[in-house]
Structure formats: structure tokens, C-alpha cells
Design an enzyme around this catalytic site. Sequence first.
Site, short mmCIF file in Angstrom:
data_model
loop_
_atom_site.label_atom_id
_atom_site.label_comp_id
_atom_site.label_asym_id
_atom_site.label_seq_id
_atom_site.Cartn_x
_atom_site.Cartn_y
_atom_site.Cartn_z
N HIS A 146 0.86 -1.18 0.00
CA HIS A 146 0.00 0.00 0.00
C HIS A 146 0.90 1.24 0.00
O HIS A 146 2.04 1.19 0.44
CB HIS A 146 -0.87 -0.05 1.27
N ASP B 198 2.63 -4.60 7.70
CA ASP B 198 1.42 -3.80 7.52
C ASP B 198 0.23 -4.75 7.63
O ASP B 198 -0.06 -5.50 6.72
CB ASP B 198 1.46 -3.12 6.15
N GLN C 71 -5.13 -4.77 6.60
CA GLN C 71 -6.17 -5.65 6.09
C GLN C 71 -6.27 -6.94 6.90
O GLN C 71 -7.34 -7.53 7.04
CB GLN C 71 -5.91 -5.99 4.62
N LYS D 132 -10.58 -0.69 10.62
CA LYS D 132 -10.65 -1.87 9.76
C LYS D 132 -11.29 -3.06 10.48
O LYS D 132 -11.56 -4.08 9.86
CB LYS D 132 -9.24 -2.28 9.32
N CYS E 186 -4.96 2.95 -3.52
CA CYS E 186 -3.70 3.39 -2.88
C CYS E 186 -2.62 2.33 -3.05
O CYS E 186 -1.84 2.05 -2.14
CB CYS E 186 -3.91 3.69 -1.40
#
Length: 398
Positions: free
Chosen positions: A115, A193, A196, A219, A356
Site C-alpha cells: 500500500h 502492515d 487488512q 478496519k 492506494c
Amino acid sequence: MFYPEQFRQQFPYFKQKDAVVYLDNAATTLKPQILIDATSEFYVSAGSVHRSQYDAKQTALYEQARSRVRQFINAESDNAIIWTSGTTQAINTVANGLIPHIHAGDEIIISEADHHANFVTWHEIAQKCGAKIHILPLLDNWLIDENALVSALNERTKLVAFNFISNVTGTEQPIKYLIQLVRQHSQALTLVDAAQAISHVKIDLQKLDADFLAFSAHKIYGPNGIGVLAGKLAALEQLQPLQYGGKMVTDVSKDAIHFAPLPYRLEAGTPNIAGVIAFNAVLEWLAQWDFIQAEKHAIALAEQVKVRLKNDKNCQLFTSPEPSSVVSFVFNGIASSDLATLLAEQNIALRTGVHCAMPYLSRLGVPNTLRLSFAPYNTAREVELFFQALEKALALLD
């Protein structure tokens, strides 16, 4: 057992007359009533946290949230949970915090899967420090090329950043194994990261062995404007603060400034107290639901969509080879923005654009995609409504 309708009833959004079919959960999830109640309760109270004796209740809830997050991801200590505004600030806290340790000629490894929050941040840090960026390619199954990773690792590698689950294709990277490779071939720090991943997999930070992990509360049914930077205490201790001000110092004089220990050293200023307390309530509420069965429900809906879209010869799918709750696609000869507009007019909420993740879209060979992303509160009826709307939209654009 997991009962989708009971779960869905926890979200006031669906009780509104103008509620649309919401299929953009990879961008942000809807908010349960427990979040709204906890937020309101804080805002009708007085005071802050860690400021005075009278705000002891808010302070206790605030620190309880830190402990609950620590348990949720199995971090090594409450002090290893740093509050941020979201994944982006968490990554920037690491990136800017490591500037004193990154020198000209050092190397940073990212991948095509990242991302922009990772991709752009590390590019800028590399330029600022005179470091070199390695961008790992993706294989045809959208997994990071592990051979390329091993080849890129050396004694000058300072950090490797991994995307856990893609917001474009839903592909889950074998993070634990990739981190093991980093450990075998370098002394580099690792950053994951998990924006998600946080709502889709049960994360055990200590088993992952990652030095840093970042995610956003919104999220996973939490409030906007709250995120978490977690990691190993030894790694977090290396970071210089991103921001300076109140609450992150123990002593200030004309001659010297002494920073507070973790986590407060990295949490300058008045925090988003309502967001932290509300996230605490959400995580406590979430614990009563079967996390694994809830995810299976969302994936089953997405898989139904994939099967039906595959039957359309004009549709190109860009999805994980493994089951996931994300479905990205385009229709040949039809602008995705036009299709998204016609679907929105029929009350179907999905995402279109580059998500993104422009390097990822470049790897896919398309300028943009449409994306459906499912959550446990979605239903089979909503899948049918999507296909009814899609049929009408395609007929108009044909």
C-alpha cells in the site's frame, strides 16, 4: 456457531431507511452500537487521561484498552502497544524513528504488494538518508518472490516491510516464513502492515517474530482516527519520537530533557481518548463472536461472487488463488468508474480506483479495478442485489 443476522443487528447502519448494500469493507468497516455508546459515554464525562486524580476512571479504561490490544495480538507487553492515528502514522513513526540508524548505502526492502502507506513512506526515507530501495516482485499467484527476497538481503539491509494481506486481491503473504528468511540472511528489522489482516486472521505477534506491526481500528469495527504500532520492546526502544510535546517526558529543564519510557515516549500530546476507549469496548464485544466462523461466512459470500463473475467472458478477475473476502475485477471495454457510478445509483456501495496501490495495479496490468469486499454482516441477499444491479448497469453500458 456464528449467526450472521444476529451479528448484523449490532450495527445501527442497517436500521436506516437509506442504507445501501455496503460492500466496501476493505476500506472501512461499519460501526457497532457498542462503539457509539462508549464514545458518547466518554464525551459526556469530564477530563482527560494521565492528567489528574479526578480522571482516574478514563485513565483506567484507556490503559485497559492497551492491555486488551496486547492480548488480542499477543504482544510481549502492554508497553509494546503504541497508540497512533492509524496504520499510516504507525508506519511513519517507525520510518522516521529509524532515521538515525539508516545511513547512506544502507538498504530497505519493500514489494510490489505494498500500500502507498508503506511504499511512499520508505521511498521518502531512503531518499532522505541516501539509502537504496529494493522492490520485490510478485509471482503470478501474487505472492512475494521469496528467492528475490533472499537475493536482496545482505549486511547493509536495515529494514524489510511486508504487506500481510493485499487490499487489492486479498492475497495473504506467508509472513511468518518470510520473516524467518530475513532472520536467516540478515540483521534487518521487519515491519508488517496488518491493516487488512487485523480483521481476517488471528495474529500472534510473538509467533510471527515481527519487530513492528501496524494496523487501524476502523478496519475491525473500531473508530476512525485510532491505530496501533506494536512490536518488540527492543525494536521500539530504537525509535526516536515522531512528535515531541507533553506527556512523553519525565523531566524538562533549561539544560536537559528526559523522555518517558515506552509507550509514552512515542505518544506525545493529548490522545484520541474517546477512540481508544471505544476501541476497548469493541474488542471486548468482539470476543463474544466466533472470529473464525465469522470470517468463513464473509469468504463464502465472496467466493459465490467469484464463481459467477468467472462465467462472464468479458470479466477479468484479480483475486487471491486462496479463498478470501476480496473480489477485484474489471469488465473489458467498460470504464470501471462508469460501472461504479451506475451501481451507486442502484444503492450498491463498492470501491473503484487504484486502492492506494499503484505499483500493484501496474503489476496487474490495469489502470484501476472495481473491488467488492465482504464482512460477516453481509448477506446472500446482498450478493443477489449486487448481481441484479450489475446486470442493469452492463445493459446500459453495452
